[in-house]
Design an enzyme around this catalytic site. Structure first.
Site, PDB file in Angstrom:
ATOM      1  N   ASP A   1      30.110  99.740  50.940  1.00  0.00           N
ATOM      2  CA  ASP A   1      31.403  99.280  51.074  1.00  0.00           C
ATOM      3  C   ASP A   1      31.683  97.605  51.634  1.00  0.00           C
ATOM      4  O   ASP A   1      32.759  97.181  51.579  1.00  0.00           O
ATOM      5  CB  ASP A   1      32.235 100.165  51.891  1.00  0.00           C
ATOM      6  CG  ASP A   1      31.997 100.052  53.258  1.00  0.00           C
ATOM      7  OD1 ASP A   1      30.942 100.213  53.793  1.00  0.00           O
ATOM      8  OD2 ASP A   1      32.897  99.835  54.097  1.00  0.00           O
TER       9      ASP A   1
ATOM     10  N   ASP B   1      25.193 103.777  51.409  1.00  0.00           N
ATOM     11  CA  ASP B   1      25.562 103.635  52.796  1.00  0.00           C
ATOM     12  C   ASP B   1      26.448 104.600  53.513  1.00  0.00           C
ATOM     13  O   ASP B   1      26.576 105.698  52.940  1.00  0.00           O
ATOM     14  CB  ASP B   1      26.424 101.989  52.703  1.00  0.00           C
ATOM     15  CG  ASP B   1      26.974 101.821  53.890  1.00  0.00           C
ATOM     16  OD1 ASP B   1      26.253 102.030  54.917  1.00  0.00           O
ATOM     17  OD2 ASP B   1      28.138 101.637  53.949  1.00  0.00           O
TER      18      ASP B   1
ATOM     19  N   ASP C   1      28.873 104.359  56.771  1.00  0.00           N
ATOM     20  CA  ASP C   1      30.228 104.241  57.260  1.00  0.00           C
ATOM     21  C   ASP C   1      30.933 103.391  56.149  1.00  0.00           C
ATOM     22  O   ASP C   1      30.469 102.429  55.700  1.00  0.00           O
ATOM     23  CB  ASP C   1      30.149 103.197  58.724  1.00  0.00           C
ATOM     24  CG  ASP C   1      29.570 103.939  59.659  1.00  0.00           C
ATOM     25  OD1 ASP C   1      30.314 104.768  60.306  1.00  0.00           O
ATOM     26  OD2 ASP C   1      28.354 103.534  60.013  1.00  0.00           O
TER      27      ASP C   1
END
Length: 255
Positions: A196, A20, A22
């Site tokens: 996240d 991922d 961000d």
């Protein structure tokens, strides 16, 4: 000496690495365009791409053009817009059918007119409504965008960190990872995915189903069996796997 990332799975020659963006490779920023790229990130990703024979892909809610701009001149295989589009290892762009975003855009723009602290991020097949500067508007954003999705066949709502995402139904980070794993050079490898947010859970579920490893960056409930405390700690894990002699990467490889 024991390091904080020692408990994370090892990046090996048979790893297919999915990352991922961000909140995983870069810290979350007040506005999507304001993220700061760590000075060693691009060179580390390029080196790992070379070490893994190209079996490294970004899996993000971002637009592809955003990722390419942030990591220029590096252009990696990537799944973007939560699986709505995918650039495979050959550089071919594969897109889901276009969705009708008119009702959702109208609803989001109406909210922005009344609440300028909100930010609308329009994408090719999706959109994101950010309320990081107005967290008290979370309930209103979810209600209004939920109503828009209800009248827009083919759209699905996702609730992330201070953001309401709308994306095509039937696609996710999990379906994107599965598609990569059916293709060279990812096929036959052990998938590892780091993310996240709750929007990464579909990806975690997919790699675990395939016998791979899921890494949750930061706090929160998750399906992932591994946890990494911070973006900085994940960066150290990536850096520790980087072989200094391998510097080549896919710079400007794809059009």
């Amino acid at each position: 000496m024991h390091m904080p990332y020692d408990t994370l799975p090892r990046i090996a020659q048979d790893t297919a690495l999915f990352l991922d963006f961000d909140g995983t490779l870069v810290e979350l920023a007040a506005r999507p365009e304001a993220v700061v790229i760590p000075p060693t990130l691009t060179s580390t990703l390029a080196a790992l791409y070379g070490q893994l024979g190209g079996a490294l892909a970004l899996v993000s809610g971002r637009r592809l053009s955003d990722l390419d701009a942030f990591l220029a001149p590096l252009q990696l295989p990537a799944a973007v817009e939560h699986g709505g589009q995918r650039r495979n290892a050959e550089g071919l762009l594969i897109s889901s059918p276009a969705t009708d975003l008119r009702a959702a855009l109208q609803a989001a723009e109406g909210l922005l007119q009344r609440h300028p602290a909100l930010q609308l991020e329009r994408k090719n097949l999706a959109l994101s409504l950010h309320y990081r500067h107005a967290p008290d508007l979370e309930g209103l954003c979810l209600q209004v965008m939920g109503e828009a999705v209800a009248s827009s066949p083919g759209l699905q709502l996702m609730h992330g960190k201070c953001v309401v995402d709308l994306k095509p139904t039937g696609v996710s980070k999990g379906t994107a990872i599965a598609a990569f794993m059916d293709e060279a050079p990812f096929a036959g490898r052990v998938p590892v995915f780091a993310g996240d947010d709750v929007t990464d859970e579909d990806g975690f579920e997919q790699v675990l189903r395939m016998g791979g490893h899921a890494i949750k960056v930061g706090p929160g409930p998750t399906l992932a069996k591994h946890r990494c405390d911070s973006v900085a700690q994940l960066a150290q894990w990536l850096l520790s796997a980087r072989a200094p002699s391998r510097e080549s990467g896919p710079e400007r490889r794809h059009a």
